[in-house]
Design an enzyme around this catalytic site. Structure first.
Site, PDB file in Angstrom:
ATOM      1  N   ASP A  99      43.415 -31.695  23.724  1.00  0.00           N
ATOM      2  CA  ASP A  99      42.390 -30.708  24.082  1.00  0.00           C
ATOM      3  C   ASP A  99      42.905 -29.284  24.212  1.00  0.00           C
ATOM      4  O   ASP A  99      42.310 -28.458  24.896  1.00  0.00           O
ATOM      5  CB  ASP A  99      41.763 -31.132  25.406  1.00  0.00           C
ATOM      6  CG  ASP A  99      42.805 -31.375  26.487  1.00  0.00           C
ATOM      7  OD1 ASP A  99      43.937 -30.870  26.345  1.00  0.00           O
ATOM      8  OD2 ASP A  99      42.489 -32.063  27.470  1.00  0.00           O
ATOM      9  N   GLU A 121      44.117 -39.275  21.388  1.00  0.00           N
ATOM     10  CA  GLU A 121      43.701 -39.057  22.784  1.00  0.00           C
ATOM     11  C   GLU A 121      42.279 -38.473  22.815  1.00  0.00           C
ATOM     12  O   GLU A 121      42.009 -37.423  23.401  1.00  0.00           O
ATOM     13  CB  GLU A 121      44.679 -38.165  23.546  1.00  0.00           C
ATOM     14  CG  GLU A 121      44.517 -38.301  25.059  1.00  0.00           C
ATOM     15  CD  GLU A 121      45.508 -37.453  25.842  1.00  0.00           C
ATOM     16  OE1 GLU A 121      46.662 -37.891  26.019  1.00  0.00           O
ATOM     17  OE2 GLU A 121      45.108 -36.366  26.307  1.00  0.00           O
ATOM     18  N   GLU A 135      39.819 -26.852  28.280  1.00  0.00           N
ATOM     19  CA  GLU A 135      40.095 -28.144  27.638  1.00  0.00           C
ATOM     20  C   GLU A 135      38.845 -29.015  27.463  1.00  0.00           C
ATOM     21  O   GLU A 135      38.722 -29.730  26.467  1.00  0.00           O
ATOM     22  CB  GLU A 135      41.158 -28.912  28.430  1.00  0.00           C
ATOM     23  CG  GLU A 135      42.553 -28.297  28.352  1.00  0.00           C
ATOM     24  CD  GLU A 135      42.763 -27.137  29.314  1.00  0.00           C
ATOM     25  OE1 GLU A 135      41.857 -26.843  30.131  1.00  0.00           O
ATOM     26  OE2 GLU A 135      43.851 -26.516  29.257  1.00  0.00           O
ATOM     27  N   HIS A 208      49.953 -25.786  36.644  1.00  0.00           N
ATOM     28  CA  HIS A 208      49.851 -24.780  35.576  1.00  0.00           C
ATOM     29  C   HIS A 208      48.443 -24.462  35.096  1.00  0.00           C
ATOM     30  O   HIS A 208      48.258 -23.562  34.281  1.00  0.00           O
ATOM     31  CB  HIS A 208      50.663 -25.239  34.368  1.00  0.00           C
ATOM     32  CG  HIS A 208      50.011 -26.361  33.611  1.00  0.00           C
ATOM     33  ND1 HIS A 208      49.055 -26.142  32.645  1.00  0.00           N
ATOM     34  CD2 HIS A 208      50.160 -27.700  33.684  1.00  0.00           C
ATOM     35  CE1 HIS A 208      48.667 -27.304  32.149  1.00  0.00           C
ATOM     36  NE2 HIS A 208      49.322 -28.266  32.770  1.00  0.00           N
ATOM     37  N   ARG A 210      44.856 -23.268  33.910  1.00  0.00           N
ATOM     38  CA  ARG A 210      44.197 -21.949  33.893  1.00  0.00           C
ATOM     39  C   ARG A 210      43.158 -21.814  35.001  1.00  0.00           C
ATOM     40  O   ARG A 210      43.046 -20.773  35.638  1.00  0.00           O
ATOM     41  CB  ARG A 210      43.512 -21.751  32.538  1.00  0.00           C
ATOM     42  CG  ARG A 210      44.285 -20.897  31.569  1.00  0.00           C
ATOM     43  CD  ARG A 210      43.469 -20.653  30.296  1.00  0.00           C
ATOM     44  NE  ARG A 210      44.056 -19.630  29.454  1.00  0.00           N
ATOM     45  CZ  ARG A 210      45.142 -19.777  28.716  1.00  0.00           C
ATOM     46  NH1 ARG A 210      45.788 -20.911  28.728  1.00  0.00           N
ATOM     47  NH2 ARG A 210      45.605 -18.777  27.968  1.00  0.00           N
TER      48      ARG A 210
HETATM   49  C1  UD1 Z   1      48.415 -24.747  27.457  1.00  0.00           C
HETATM   50  C2  UD1 Z   1      47.095 -25.438  27.141  1.00  0.00           C
HETATM   51  C3  UD1 Z   1      46.772 -26.462  28.212  1.00  0.00           C
HETATM   52  C4  UD1 Z   1      47.940 -27.407  28.444  1.00  0.00           C
HETATM   53  C5  UD1 Z   1      49.213 -26.605  28.702  1.00  0.00           C
HETATM   54  C6  UD1 Z   1      50.390 -27.543  28.794  1.00  0.00           C
HETATM   55  C7  UD1 Z   1      45.322 -24.146  26.056  1.00  0.00           C
HETATM   56  C8  UD1 Z   1      44.298 -23.097  26.218  1.00  0.00           C
HETATM   57  N1  UD1 Z   1      46.032 -24.445  27.151  1.00  0.00           N
HETATM   58  O1  UD1 Z   1      48.211 -24.022  28.656  1.00  0.00           O
HETATM   59  O2  UD1 Z   1      45.637 -27.219  27.805  1.00  0.00           O
HETATM   60  O3  UD1 Z   1      47.646 -28.196  29.570  1.00  0.00           O
HETATM   61  O4  UD1 Z   1      49.444 -25.711  27.613  1.00  0.00           O
HETATM   62  O5  UD1 Z   1      51.479 -26.929  29.411  1.00  0.00           O
HETATM   63  O6  UD1 Z   1      45.503 -24.648  24.987  1.00  0.00           O
HETATM   64  N2  UD1 Z   1      54.908 -19.498  27.999  1.00  0.00           N
HETATM   65  C9  UD1 Z   1      56.210 -19.185  27.673  1.00  0.00           C
HETATM   66  N3  UD1 Z   1      56.956 -20.115  26.993  1.00  0.00           N
HETATM   67  C10 UD1 Z   1      56.479 -21.333  26.644  1.00  0.00           C
HETATM   68  C11 UD1 Z   1      55.155 -21.651  27.002  1.00  0.00           C
HETATM   69  C12 UD1 Z   1      54.390 -20.716  27.666  1.00  0.00           C
HETATM   70  O7  UD1 Z   1      56.695 -18.107  27.961  1.00  0.00           O
HETATM   71  O8  UD1 Z   1      57.213 -22.134  26.046  1.00  0.00           O
HETATM   72  C13 UD1 Z   1      54.081 -18.491  28.694  1.00  0.00           C
HETATM   73  C14 UD1 Z   1      53.613 -17.362  27.775  1.00  0.00           C
HETATM   74  O9  UD1 Z   1      53.639 -16.156  28.467  1.00  0.00           O
HETATM   75  C15 UD1 Z   1      52.156 -17.755  27.498  1.00  0.00           C
HETATM   76  C16 UD1 Z   1      51.758 -18.397  28.807  1.00  0.00           C
HETATM   77  O10 UD1 Z   1      52.914 -19.104  29.231  1.00  0.00           O
HETATM   78  O11 UD1 Z   1      51.357 -16.642  27.148  1.00  0.00           O
HETATM   79  C17 UD1 Z   1      50.574 -19.321  28.757  1.00  0.00           C
HETATM   80  O12 UD1 Z   1      50.690 -20.280  27.713  1.00  0.00           O
HETATM   81  P1  UD1 Z   1      49.354 -20.947  27.092  1.00  0.00           P
HETATM   82  O13 UD1 Z   1      49.737 -21.938  26.040  1.00  0.00           O
HETATM   83  O14 UD1 Z   1      48.388 -19.892  26.707  1.00  0.00           O
HETATM   84  O15 UD1 Z   1      48.700 -21.647  28.325  1.00  0.00           O
HETATM   85  P2  UD1 Z   1      49.172 -22.891  29.167  1.00  0.00           P
HETATM   86  O16 UD1 Z   1      48.749 -22.658  30.562  1.00  0.00           O
HETATM   87  O17 UD1 Z   1      50.581 -23.209  28.879  1.00  0.00           O
HETATM   88  N1  UDP Z   2      56.927 -32.389  31.456  1.00  0.00           N
HETATM   89  C1  UDP Z   2      58.232 -32.100  31.040  1.00  0.00           C
HETATM   90  N2  UDP Z   2      58.953 -31.202  31.760  1.00  0.00           N
HETATM   91  C2  UDP Z   2      58.466 -30.572  32.844  1.00  0.00           C
HETATM   92  C3  UDP Z   2      57.138 -30.842  33.254  1.00  0.00           C
HETATM   93  C4  UDP Z   2      56.395 -31.757  32.532  1.00  0.00           C
HETATM   94  O1  UDP Z   2      58.716 -32.671  30.065  1.00  0.00           O
HETATM   95  O2  UDP Z   2      59.183 -29.770  33.464  1.00  0.00           O
HETATM   96  C5  UDP Z   2      56.126 -33.332  30.652  1.00  0.00           C
HETATM   97  C6  UDP Z   2      55.446 -34.452  31.400  1.00  0.00           C
HETATM   98  O3  UDP Z   2      56.246 -35.597  31.467  1.00  0.00           O
HETATM   99  C7  UDP Z   2      54.199 -34.694  30.563  1.00  0.00           C
HETATM  100  C8  UDP Z   2      53.898 -33.354  29.958  1.00  0.00           C
HETATM  101  O4  UDP Z   2      55.061 -32.575  30.103  1.00  0.00           O
HETATM  102  O5  UDP Z   2      54.473 -35.591  29.500  1.00  0.00           O
HETATM  103  C9  UDP Z   2      52.719 -32.700  30.636  1.00  0.00           C
HETATM  104  O6  UDP Z   2      52.623 -31.390  30.192  1.00  0.00           O
HETATM  105  P1  UDP Z   2      51.816 -30.303  30.979  1.00  0.00           P
HETATM  106  O7  UDP Z   2      51.713 -30.687  32.405  1.00  0.00           O
HETATM  107  O8  UDP Z   2      52.450 -28.999  30.642  1.00  0.00           O
HETATM  108  O9  UDP Z   2      50.400 -30.322  30.258  1.00  0.00           O
HETATM  109  P2  UDP Z   2      49.066 -31.208  30.439  1.00  0.00           P
HETATM  110  O10 UDP Z   2      49.450 -32.636  30.344  1.00  0.00           O
HETATM  111  O11 UDP Z   2      48.458 -30.832  31.732  1.00  0.00           O
HETATM  112  O12 UDP Z   2      48.214 -30.767  29.309  1.00  0.00           O
END
Ligand code: UD1
Ligand code: UDP
Length: 381
Positions: A99, A121, A135, A208, A210
Site C-alpha cells: 500500500d 498482500e 495507505e 513512523h 504519516r
Molecule cells: C513510506 C510509506 C509507508 C510505509 C513506510 C515504511 C508512502 C506514502 N509511505 O513512508 O506506507 O509504511 O514507507 O517505512 O508510501 N528517508 C531517508 N532515507 C530512507 C528513507 C526515508 O532519508 O532510506 C527520509 C526522507 O527524508 C524521506 C522521508 O524519510 O523524504 C519520508 O519517506 P517516505 O517514503 O516519503 O515516507 P515514509 O514515512 O517512510
Molecule cells: N524493520 C527493519 N529494521 C528496522 C525497523 C523495521 O528491518 O529498524 C523491518 C521490520 O522487521 C518489518 C519492516 O521493517 O519487516 C516494517 O517496515 P516499516 O515499519 O518501515 O513499514 P510498514 O510495515 O509500517 O509499512
C-alpha cells in the site's frame, strides 16, 4: 516455451522485505520465469539495507528519494519512470506489494501499459479513508487495478469479495513476511544491545506513520520517556526511521534518556532477532504487527485502528491508540502483569506457513499459461 517475464516493483523497506522471498523464488524457477527487479528508490538507505541483506541487485533504480518528499512528487516521479521501463521491457506481469505510493504508482503504470498486475498482500482494509494515510486509499486503488490478488489471510480475501472482485482471481497465500522471517531468525543470535539490556525488561519501539506525525507522535515519545524515567527495570531499543521530521521529535523527547537506546534503522536480520528477544514491542508499523505473532512477542499498536485484525484476534496485538496516559497505563500493565504478558505471548501465528512466495508463483504461472493458451487458440483459429 520462453520463460514468463515478471517485473517486481517496489520502493520502500517493508515492500523490499516482503518481496524478497518472491524474487528469490523467481530466481530459483529460472526455467519458467525471468525476473526483472525495478525499485523506485522511494527509500534510499533503508532500501539499500534490505537489498544487501537479501542479496538482491535491482535491474533498474529510479533513485527518486528527496528529503521531506511529498506524496505528489513520489507519485509523479514513480509513474513516469516506471511507465518508461514497463514500455521498454514489456513484462508478462507486473507485481507490486501492499500500500505504499510506489505500489499504487507501479500498478497505475502497469495499467497504462496494459500489462497484467499481481497485487501481493492484497485486501487489507481499515475502511477509514485517512487512517492509515495514504495507505488505505493506495491499497484500494491498487486493488482496482490488479488482475490477481494475493491475500495473506481469509479475512483480507473477504474484504476483496465485498468489493465485488472476482473470486477466481483472489488467492489466500499467507504473508511473505513469514517466509522472510524463516530466513532471518537464528537461535544463537547475539548483538551488543541485547547484552547491554539483558538484565532489564526490553521493549522494542518503532514509530513512523504519516498520520502520527503530529501531536500523536509527541504523546507516544512523552509516554515512553516518562515510564522509562519512572522505573529502572526497563530498557527501550528504538531504531529511528530516517525521516527528519521524526528525528526532530525523537530528539526533543528522548535524547537525554539513558534507558532509551536510540539507534539508526537496523538491518533486517538484526531487527527480526532483536524483536525475537524483546519482552514486548510498541509500534505503529504494519509489517511488525505481522511478524510479532510468529515470534510470540506481544505488541502494543500505537494507532487508532489496524488493518491486521487477525493479530488482534490471535491475542498478540493490542490496539491502544496514541493518548499519552493510555500508553503509560498499557506499558506499565504489560511490564507488571505476567499473566497478561504470557497470554499475549502464546498466540498462534495467523499469517501462514512461510510458503507464500511459492504459492504466489504457482498461481501466476497457471494464470499466464491459461492466458497464453487462449491467445494461441485465437491466433490458430
Ligand atoms: C513510506 C510509506 C509507508 C510505509 C513506510 C515504511 C508512502 C506514502 N509511505 O513512508 O506506507 O509504511 O514507507 O517505512 O508510501 N528517508 C531517508 N532515507 C530512507 C528513507 C526515508 O532519508 O532510506 C527520509 C526522507 O527524508 C524521506 C522521508 O524519510 O523524504 C519520508 O519517506 P517516505 O517514503 O516519503 O515516507 P515514509 O514515512 O517512510
Ligand atoms: N524493520 C527493519 N529494521 C528496522 C525497523 C523495521 O528491518 O529498524 C523491518 C521490520 O522487521 C518489518 C519492516 O521493517 O519487516 C516494517 O517496515 P516499516 O515499519 O518501515 O513499514 P510498514 O510495515 O509500517 O509499512
Amino acid at each position: 516455451m520462453k520463460p514468463f517475464k515478471i517485473m517486481s516493483i517496489f520502493g520502500t523497506r517493508p515492500e523490499a522485505i516482503k518481496m524478497a522471498p518472491i524474487i528469490k523464488e523467481l530466481e530459483q524457477q529460472q526455467d519458467v520465469f525471468e525476473s526483472i527487479v525495478v525499485v523506485t528508490g522511494q527509500h534510499r538507505e533503508m532500501l539499500e539495507q534490505v537489498l544487501a541483506s537479501f542479496g538482491i541487485t535491482p535491474d533498474y533504480n529510479l533513485d527518486i528519494m528527496a528529503e521531506k518528499q511529498t506524496l505528489e512528487s513520489i507519485t509523479a516521479l514513480s509513474l513516469n519512470g516506471l511507465s518508461e521501463i514497463i514500455a521498454k521491457e514489456r513484462p508478462h506481469m507486473v507485481l507490486v506489494h501492499g500500500d505504499t505510493t510506489t505500489s499504487f504508482a507501479g500498478g497505475l503504470a502497469a495499467f497504462y501499459n496494459q500489462v497484467p498486475l499481481g497485487h501481493v498482500e492484497a485486501g487489507l482494509r481499515t475502511h477509514d479513508k485517512y487512517s492509515p494515510f495514504p495507505e488505505e486509499i493506495n491499497r484500494g486503488m491498487t486493488g482496482v487495478l490488479a488482475d490477481l490478488h494475493f491475500a495473506p489471510t481469509v479475512e483480507s480475501a473477504k474484504n476483496l469479495l465485498k468489493e465485488n472482485k472476482s473470486a477466481s482471481n483472489i488467492f489466500v497465500t499467507g504473508n511473505t513476511a513469514i517466509d522472510a522471517l524463516k530466513t532471518t531468525i537464528s537461535d544463537d543470535y547475539t548483538h551488543p544491545l541485547l547484552e547491554q539490556t539483558k538484565h532489564k525488561k526490553m521493549i522494542l519501539l518503532t514509530c513512523h506513520r504519516r498520520e502520527n506525525l503530529n501531536q500523536a507522535m509527541d504523546n507516544i515519545f512523552a509516554a515512553v520517556n516518562e515510564v522509562t524515567r519512572e522505573r529502572d527495570d526497563v530498557a527501550v531499543i528504538f531504531p529511528v526511521h530516517l525521516n527528519p521530521e521524526i528525528r526532530e521529535k525523537v530528539a526533543k523527547h528522548l535524547y537525554a534518556n539513558e534507558n532509551v537506546h536510540l539507534i539508526g534503522p537496523l538491518e533486517t536480520v538484526d531487527f527480526h532477532n532483536i524483536a525475537n528477544h524483546a519482552d514486548f514491542i510498541m509500534t505503529d508499523s504494519g509489517g511488525v504487527q505481522e511478524e510479532a505473532p510468529s515470534l510470540d512477542v506481544p505488541v502494543l499498536v500505537l494507532r487508532d485502528n489496524t488493518e491486521r485484525p487477525e493479530g488482534v484476534d490471535a491475542g498478540t496485538l493490542k490496539v491502544i491508540g496514541t493518548n499519552k496516559e493510555d500508553i503509560k497505563i498499557w506499558m506499565n500493565r504489560l511490564l507488571d502483569d505476567d499473566i497478561l504478558h504470557k497470554k499475549m505471548s502464546l498466540a498462534t501465528n495467523p499469517y501462514g506457513d512461510g510458503h507464500a512466495a511459492t504459492k504466489i508463483l504457482t498461481h501466476i504461472h497457471h494464470y499466464l499459461t491459461e492466458q497464453y493458451k487462449l491467445m494461441y487458440n485465437c491466433i490458430e483459429r
